[in-house]
Design a protein around this motif. Structure first.
Motif, mmCIF file in Angstrom:
data_model
loop_
_atom_site.group_PDB
_atom_site.id
_atom_site.type_symbol
_atom_site.label_atom_id
_atom_site.label_comp_id
_atom_site.label_asym_id
_atom_site.label_seq_id
_atom_site.Cartn_x
_atom_site.Cartn_y
_atom_site.Cartn_z
ATOM 1 N N LEU A 79 0.815 -1.212 0.000
ATOM 2 C CA LEU A 79 0.000 0.000 0.000
ATOM 3 C C LEU A 79 0.852 1.267 0.000
ATOM 4 O O LEU A 79 0.540 2.232 -0.702
ATOM 5 C CB LEU A 79 -0.965 -0.001 1.185
ATOM 6 C CG LEU A 79 -2.080 -1.044 1.114
ATOM 7 C CD1 LEU A 79 -2.883 -1.065 2.411
ATOM 8 C CD2 LEU A 79 -2.982 -0.816 -0.091
ATOM 9 N N TYR A 82 2.297 1.536 -3.523
ATOM 10 C CA TYR A 82 1.241 1.882 -4.470
ATOM 11 C C TYR A 82 0.890 3.357 -4.368
ATOM 12 O O TYR A 82 0.817 4.071 -5.369
ATOM 13 C CB TYR A 82 0.004 1.008 -4.221
ATOM 14 C CG TYR A 82 -1.154 1.354 -5.115
ATOM 15 C CD1 TYR A 82 -1.212 0.866 -6.409
ATOM 16 C CD2 TYR A 82 -2.180 2.187 -4.680
ATOM 17 C CE1 TYR A 82 -2.271 1.189 -7.257
ATOM 18 C CE2 TYR A 82 -3.227 2.511 -5.507
ATOM 19 C CZ TYR A 82 -3.273 2.013 -6.797
ATOM 20 O OH TYR A 82 -4.306 2.340 -7.617
ATOM 21 N N LEU A 83 0.686 3.839 -3.145
ATOM 22 C CA LEU A 83 0.341 5.244 -2.939
ATOM 23 C C LEU A 83 1.439 6.157 -3.459
ATOM 24 O O LEU A 83 1.171 7.148 -4.141
ATOM 25 C CB LEU A 83 0.072 5.513 -1.460
ATOM 26 C CG LEU A 83 -0.345 6.933 -1.097
ATOM 27 C CD1 LEU A 83 -1.625 7.319 -1.822
ATOM 28 C CD2 LEU A 83 -0.516 7.070 0.400
ATOM 29 N N GLU A 84 2.678 5.817 -3.178
ATOM 30 C CA GLU A 84 3.810 6.622 -3.656
ATOM 31 C C GLU A 84 3.863 6.649 -5.187
ATOM 32 O O GLU A 84 4.043 7.707 -5.799
ATOM 33 C CB GLU A 84 5.126 6.073 -3.100
ATOM 34 C CG GLU A 84 6.340 6.875 -3.521
ATOM 35 C CD GLU A 84 7.625 6.313 -2.942
ATOM 36 O OE1 GLU A 84 8.690 6.606 -3.529
ATOM 37 O OE2 GLU A 84 7.584 5.582 -1.934
ATOM 38 N N GLU A 87 0.898 8.784 -6.527
ATOM 39 C CA GLU A 87 1.122 10.210 -6.291
ATOM 40 C C GLU A 87 2.236 10.759 -7.178
ATOM 41 O O GLU A 87 2.142 11.889 -7.655
ATOM 42 C CB GLU A 87 1.423 10.467 -4.814
ATOM 43 C CG GLU A 87 0.186 10.341 -3.950
ATOM 44 C CD GLU A 87 0.444 10.617 -2.476
ATOM 45 O OE1 GLU A 87 1.625 10.691 -2.054
ATOM 46 O OE2 GLU A 87 -0.543 10.754 -1.733
ATOM 47 N N THR A 92 -1.370 14.128 -5.743
ATOM 48 C CA THR A 92 -2.114 13.645 -4.581
ATOM 49 C C THR A 92 -3.613 13.680 -4.848
ATOM 50 O O THR A 92 -4.097 14.495 -5.618
ATOM 51 C CB THR A 92 -1.799 14.487 -3.326
ATOM 52 O OG1 THR A 92 -2.133 15.837 -3.594
ATOM 53 C CG2 THR A 92 -0.336 14.371 -2.952
#
Length: 97
Positions: A79, A82-84, A87, A92
């Motif tokens: 997670l 994935y978020l990095e 973004e 964001t």
């Protein structure tokens, strides 16, 4: 001979794990092309889980999941990666008020 249309086929929802009749489910194609049916086996979602999905295009999702090693890393590491990645590529996500 063609299978009977009255036959009740049970499928498992890939999101919640509930077993529902095929008529109460929706086909899910992870490649996003449910109309090209040659050599495919579809997964299924119950109507409730299908309604909860985001139905926006997911053109690059599979590539990002592979890049982030989905299924190969522990949940927290996946997670975070994935978020990095998302973004970095798209900026964001801002909550709408």
């Amino acid at each position: 001979m063609w299978p009977s249309r009255n036959r009740t086929e049970t499928v498992t929802c890939l999101a919640c794990g509930d077993q529902v009749t095929r008529s109460m489910a929706r086909e899910y194609d992870k490649h996003g092309d449910r109309w090209d049916r040659s050599d495919k086996e579809f997964e299924h979602l119950c109507k409730s889980c299908h309604g909860d999905l985001c139905h926006h295009p997911r053109d690059e999702l599979e590539d990002i999941l592979v890049e982030c090693e989905a299924g190969g890393a522990d949940r927290d590491a996946f997670l975070a990666g994935y978020l990095e990645t998302v973004e970095d590529r798209y900026g964001t996500l801002e909550e709408e008020s």
